[in-house]
Design an enzyme around this catalytic site. Structure first.
Site, short mmCIF file in Angstrom:
data_model
loop_
_atom_site.label_atom_id
_atom_site.label_comp_id
_atom_site.label_asym_id
_atom_site.label_seq_id
_atom_site.Cartn_x
_atom_site.Cartn_y
_atom_site.Cartn_z
N SER A 152 43.55 60.92 32.87
CA SER A 152 43.82 59.27 32.94
C SER A 152 42.18 58.42 33.40
O SER A 152 41.51 58.98 33.76
CB SER A 152 44.63 58.67 33.62
OG SER A 152 44.43 58.11 34.74
N TYR A 165 46.93 57.96 44.52
CA TYR A 165 46.85 58.79 42.66
C TYR A 165 45.60 58.65 42.56
O TYR A 165 44.79 59.47 41.99
CB TYR A 165 47.31 57.19 41.81
CG TYR A 165 47.30 57.57 40.78
CD1 TYR A 165 48.39 57.82 39.92
CD2 TYR A 165 46.08 56.40 40.05
CE1 TYR A 165 47.68 58.26 38.33
CE2 TYR A 165 46.23 56.35 38.97
CZ TYR A 165 47.15 57.25 37.67
OH TYR A 165 46.60 57.33 36.38
#
Length: 331
Positions: A152, A165
């Site tokens: 990502s 994250y």
């Protein structure tokens, strides 16, 4: 035989064995269906047996090459090793492994329980390492294989109020780079990274939320099938990385040129949103256990920003970054 089936049989992936983690919904389900269209033999992993069954059924309707499921929690290294062993025993080889399973926890570092952050790291970072550790012996024995890490844009672009994250995604870039160095003597084993922009999946509805505010993805969001097509292309023609979505390019560029400014703006935008968003209960989401809802591909977010507006937003942001860069250079 319909036209779509004829197309799948002529791809480089036709007949290849592909293992996909996090395949019970969202991007993972989209990736699985796209590999099915390409004629792959699929081994699909996830924590939700009912959702995996749905994905297997959809894949087998798309193509008859075959899809099976293995319920797997990627934080359990033994379970991931069993996943690889099962794939090899059923199909006799493993050609492509897609690390995709991931979770999100939102909230300031001090408001988020440390055990939640631990689990984010275990899933997003250690889960991928477990996958590589399990499949690489098979790749080395074959002297070929493709490992794809779906990282990502968060691998380049830090996200305040999601520090665990961000740590996991930045860590994955380092992991892939180091692993490529180890595999210099295996020229046909490829480590490929994918950096998609924000995707329209149920992922954020599943997120742990310690902000106390309703969460939604930052626009623009992209169709997960764009990522799925990119990953099939990576499997066919491996390369070190691929960026999916023009906004991912913009965010990478903005942080590379103006890290402090980009970080500050991002934090302020998030803080302003959290100040006005609706109140919701705190939740650990799917961090420790899977949820029953959200097994489809889409999260329903794309209706807020169609493709035409996505392009305009990306163009405006890129123009702003270029202006800042030129202004800095002229001083």
């Amino acid at each position: 035989m319909n036209k779509q089936t004829v197309t799948t049989k002529n791809t480089r992936i036709s007949g290849k064995t592909v293992v996909i983690t996090g395949a019970s919904g969202g991007a993972g389900r989209a990736i699985a269906v796209e590999f099915a269209r390409a004629g792959a033999r699929l081994v699909l992993a996830g924590r939700r047996d009912f959702a995996l069954d749905e994905t297997v059924e959809e894949c087998n309707q798309v193509d008859a090459s075959g899809a099976i499921s293995v319920v797997t929690d990627v934080t359990d290294s033994e379970a991931v090793a069993l996943l690889a062993k099962t794939a090899f025993e059923v199909y006799g080889r493993i050609d492509v492994w897609v690390n995709n399973a991931g979770v999100l926890a939102a909230g300031s570092l001090t408001d988020t329980p440390v055990e939640v952050i631990d689990q984010v790291i275990k899933t997003n970072l250690m889960g991928y390492i477990h996958g590589a550790h399990a499949v690489l012996p098979y790749f080395k024995e074959q002297k070929q294989g493709v490992l794809i890490n779906n990282i990502s844009v968060g691998g380049w672009f830090p996200v305040p109020y999601a520090t665990g994250y961000s740590a996991s995604k930045f860590g994955l870039r380092g992991f892939s780079e180091a692993l490529r160095g180890e595999l210099l003597n295996y020229p046909d084993i490829h480590i490929c990274d994918a950096f998609p922009a924000f995707l329209d999946t149920p992922g954020i509805q599943h997120a742990a939320n310690f902000t106390g505010r309703y969460l939604k993805p930052a626009p623009p969001v992209y169709d997960p099938q764009e990522l799925a097509r990119a990953l099939v292309s990576l499997a066919e023609k491996p390369r070190e990385s691929v960026v999916v979505g023009s906004m991912a390019v913009v965010l990478k560029l903005s942080h590379a040129l103006f890290p402090g400014l980009t970080r500050a703006i991002t934090a302020k935008v998030i803080e302003r949103y959290l100040n006005v968003a609706d109140n919701v209960p705190l939740t650990s989401g799917n961090i420790f256990r899977p949820l029953k809802f959200g097994s489809g591909i889409s999260g329903g977010w794309s209706r807020f920003m169609p493709p035409s507006k996505r392009k305009i937003a990306a163009a405006l942001l890129l123009t702003g970054i270029a202006g800042l860069f030129l202004a800095t250079r002229s001083k």
